[in-house]
Write a protein that holds these residues in place. Structure first.
Motif, short mmCIF file in Angstrom:
data_model
loop_
_atom_site.label_atom_id
_atom_site.label_comp_id
_atom_site.label_asym_id
_atom_site.label_seq_id
_atom_site.Cartn_x
_atom_site.Cartn_y
_atom_site.Cartn_z
N LEU A 124 78.74 -78.58 -29.90
CA LEU A 124 77.53 -77.75 -29.94
C LEU A 124 77.75 -76.44 -29.19
N SER A 125 78.37 -76.53 -28.02
CA SER A 125 78.62 -75.34 -27.22
C SER A 125 79.52 -74.36 -27.95
N LYS A 126 80.58 -74.86 -28.59
CA LYS A 126 81.50 -73.98 -29.30
C LYS A 126 80.87 -73.36 -30.55
N LEU A 127 80.05 -74.14 -31.27
CA LEU A 127 79.38 -73.59 -32.44
C LEU A 127 78.45 -72.45 -32.04
N CYS A 128 77.70 -72.63 -30.95
CA CYS A 128 76.82 -71.57 -30.48
C CYS A 128 77.62 -70.35 -30.02
N GLU A 129 78.76 -70.60 -29.39
CA GLU A 129 79.60 -69.49 -28.94
C GLU A 129 80.15 -68.70 -30.12
N TYR A 130 80.64 -69.38 -31.15
CA TYR A 130 81.17 -68.69 -32.32
C TYR A 130 80.07 -67.92 -33.03
N TYR A 131 78.90 -68.50 -33.12
CA TYR A 131 77.76 -67.81 -33.73
C TYR A 131 77.50 -66.49 -33.02
N VAL A 132 77.42 -66.55 -31.70
CA VAL A 132 77.12 -65.35 -30.91
C VAL A 132 78.20 -64.29 -31.12
N GLU A 133 79.45 -64.69 -31.03
CA GLU A 133 80.54 -63.72 -31.13
C GLU A 133 80.62 -63.10 -32.53
N ILE A 134 80.34 -63.90 -33.56
CA ILE A 134 80.44 -63.37 -34.93
C ILE A 134 79.31 -62.39 -35.22
N PHE A 135 78.08 -62.76 -34.90
CA PHE A 135 76.95 -61.94 -35.31
C PHE A 135 76.78 -60.68 -34.45
N ASN A 137 79.12 -58.92 -33.05
CA ASN A 137 80.26 -58.01 -33.14
C ASN A 137 80.47 -57.41 -34.53
N VAL A 138 79.51 -57.64 -35.42
CA VAL A 138 79.52 -57.02 -36.75
C VAL A 138 78.26 -56.17 -36.86
N PRO A 139 78.36 -54.92 -37.33
CA PRO A 139 77.16 -54.05 -37.42
C PRO A 139 76.06 -54.69 -38.26
N LEU A 140 74.84 -54.46 -37.83
CA LEU A 140 73.68 -55.04 -38.50
C LEU A 140 73.60 -54.61 -39.96
N LEU A 141 73.93 -53.36 -40.24
CA LEU A 141 73.83 -52.86 -41.61
C LEU A 141 74.70 -53.67 -42.56
N LEU A 142 75.89 -54.06 -42.11
CA LEU A 142 76.77 -54.87 -42.95
C LEU A 142 76.17 -56.24 -43.21
N TRP A 143 75.53 -56.83 -42.20
CA TRP A 143 74.86 -58.12 -42.40
C TRP A 143 73.74 -57.99 -43.42
N LEU A 144 72.99 -56.89 -43.35
CA LEU A 144 71.90 -56.70 -44.31
C LEU A 144 72.43 -56.60 -45.74
N PHE A 145 73.50 -55.84 -45.92
CA PHE A 145 74.10 -55.73 -47.25
C PHE A 145 74.57 -57.10 -47.74
N LEU A 146 75.24 -57.86 -46.88
CA LEU A 146 75.78 -59.16 -47.26
C LEU A 146 74.66 -60.13 -47.62
N ILE A 147 73.65 -60.22 -46.78
CA ILE A 147 72.56 -61.17 -47.02
C ILE A 147 71.79 -60.80 -48.29
N TYR A 148 71.54 -59.51 -48.48
CA TYR A 148 70.81 -59.09 -49.68
C TYR A 148 71.62 -59.39 -50.94
N LYS A 149 72.93 -59.15 -50.88
CA LYS A 149 73.78 -59.43 -52.04
C LYS A 149 73.83 -60.93 -52.31
N MET A 150 73.90 -61.74 -51.27
CA MET A 150 73.92 -63.19 -51.46
C MET A 150 72.64 -63.68 -52.11
N ILE A 151 71.48 -63.14 -51.66
CA ILE A 151 70.21 -63.56 -52.25
C ILE A 151 70.15 -63.14 -53.71
N SER A 152 70.62 -61.95 -54.01
CA SER A 152 70.56 -61.45 -55.39
C SER A 152 71.46 -62.23 -56.33
N GLU A 153 72.62 -62.69 -55.81
CA GLU A 153 73.59 -63.37 -56.66
C GLU A 153 73.43 -64.89 -56.67
#
Length: 396
Positions: A124-135, A137-153
């Motif tokens: 559990l501790s490692k999963l939370c740590e990886y979540y924090v480090e991944i999200f 350290n990637v610009p928010l705009l890229l996450w928005l593009f990815l999530i929107y594309k995933m929903i559309s497809e």
């Protein structure tokens, strides 16, 4: 005696004005304010003169003109015949809707992640740590593009929409579901909801004073739910209990009726929550780690479980450390919501952007955006500062 006389004479000697620090301080401040004012006057007058020379209209009279464009997601009545001012107000409501929901959900998810990182469970501790480090350290705009594309497809078109109980339809156009038909009693139910929330607040204060005085607890949660739900329900019954419902139906290439949660709104909200919760998690974790280890040891010594230690002992004390940096994250959620224009969600920036294209009055519209975000940010800061003072330790 002569020495004393000379000393007193030197002490009573007047200091020249140019050597007086108080007078110099006022003079410097007046000069600086004057220079700033002169610069502002020069810029404003120059701008107005250039606009007049190029025959570009200035002022805010355009706000009362017909907007002439559609807005896909509205919380209040709006049509292309509405004014530019109403179009901006619709965009502002959409911005506030995303900001409020984003702040609430990011706080809940971030708190769970922050506590999870301190869990003795390695996975559990490692999963939370990886979540924090991944999200984070990637610009928010890229996450928005990815999530929107995933929903559309990921979801099918309206004709092949996922049907749940013939009432909920999920497609790449959004989630359609039934809603009650508009009725005047609904406005009074909203008033009843506000009354129930205010009554719950005062009841909680009374229950806390009662417990401090008598030691007897009061079921505030159940009573609060009863007030918040019961008052609107009683108003609904007293108003004749209207049961009209608007159901979504597939007509042509899309659904009509009911209401919809659009994919643009979903992508923006999910992106803001996932991104901001990573920062909230680190704030919560650092706030808990800043406490003395003896607090958790003492709580465990009296028989409290790990969950009770965290909920009753550590988190309440850590709030005094968590709240100040959390204010910055709440401001970031509000300001980052302006990225909605990148995925087509009609927030304030999107509405003003269309207005600029149609009127050509960019300066006035940009000033409106700046004033709105400044007002919202200062309001959030004022509330959080009030809450911070309220939970701060007071010296006796």
């Amino acid at each position: 005696m002569a020495v004393d006389a000379l000393g007193s004479a030197s002490r009573t000697k007047k200091v020249p004005p140019w050597n007086d620090p108080t007078i110099r301080g006022w003079v410097f401040q007046i000069v600086v304010v004057g220079l700033v004012g002169a610069l502002a006057w020069f810029l404003v007058s120059n701008t107005l003169e250039n606009l007049a020379r190029q025959k570009i209209a200035s002022g805010f009279s355009y706000l009362n003109r017909e907007a002439g464009f559609e807005i896909g997601d509205t919380m209040i009545a709006y049509s292309p015949a509405s004014t530019y001012a109403r179009a901006m107000f619709v965009g502002l409501l959409n911005t506030l809707k995303v900001a409020v929901l984003g702040i609430a959900l990011a706080t809940i998810l971030g708190t769970l992640l922050g506590v999870g990182r301190l869990s003795p469970n390695w996975l559990l501790s490692k999963l939370c740590e990886y979540y924090v480090e991944i999200f984070r350290n990637v610009p928010l705009l890229l996450w928005l593009f990815l999530i929107y594309k995933m929903i559309s497809e990921a979801f099918p078109g309206p004709r092949q929409a996922i049907n749940v109980l013939n009432s909920f339809f999920l497609s790449n156009r959004g989630l359609y579901f039934p809603v009650p038909l508009a009725d005047p009693i609904h406005e009074w139910m909203g008033v009843g909801l506000i009354v129930g929330i205010v009554a719950t607040y005062f009841m909680a204060r009374w229950a806390r004073r009662r417990q401090e005085a008598t030691g007897q607890p009061f079921h505030t949660i159940y009573a609060g739910i009863g007030l918040v739900v019961g008052i609107p329900l009683l108003i609904w019954v007293a108003g004749g209990a209207p049961r009209g419902v608007s159901w979504p139906e597939l007509k042509g290439f899309n659904f009509v009726g009911g209401t919809v949660i659009q994919p643009e709104f979903t992508a923006l909200l999910v992106g803001l929550v996932l991104y901001t919760s990573a920062f909230v998690a680190e704030i919560v974790r650092s706030g808990i780690l800043a406490l003395n280890k003896g607090q958790s040891e003492a709580a465990a010594a009296i028989g409290l479980s790990r969950g009770q230690v965290m909920r009753l002992v550590l988190l309440p004390q850590a709030m005094r450390i968590i709240v100040p940096p959390m204010t910055s994250q709440y401001l970031n959620v509000t300001k980052n919501s302006s990225l909605a224009i990148a995925i087509g969600y009609p927030d304030l920036v999107a509405s003003v952007n269309v207005t600029i294209n149609q009127t050509g009055q960019a300066i006035e519209n940009v000033l409106i955006i700046m004033a709105v975000y400044l007002t919202v940010s200062l309001s959030i800061s004022a509330f959080m500062n009030w809450y911070n003072k309220r939970i701060a330790l007071t010296e006796r």
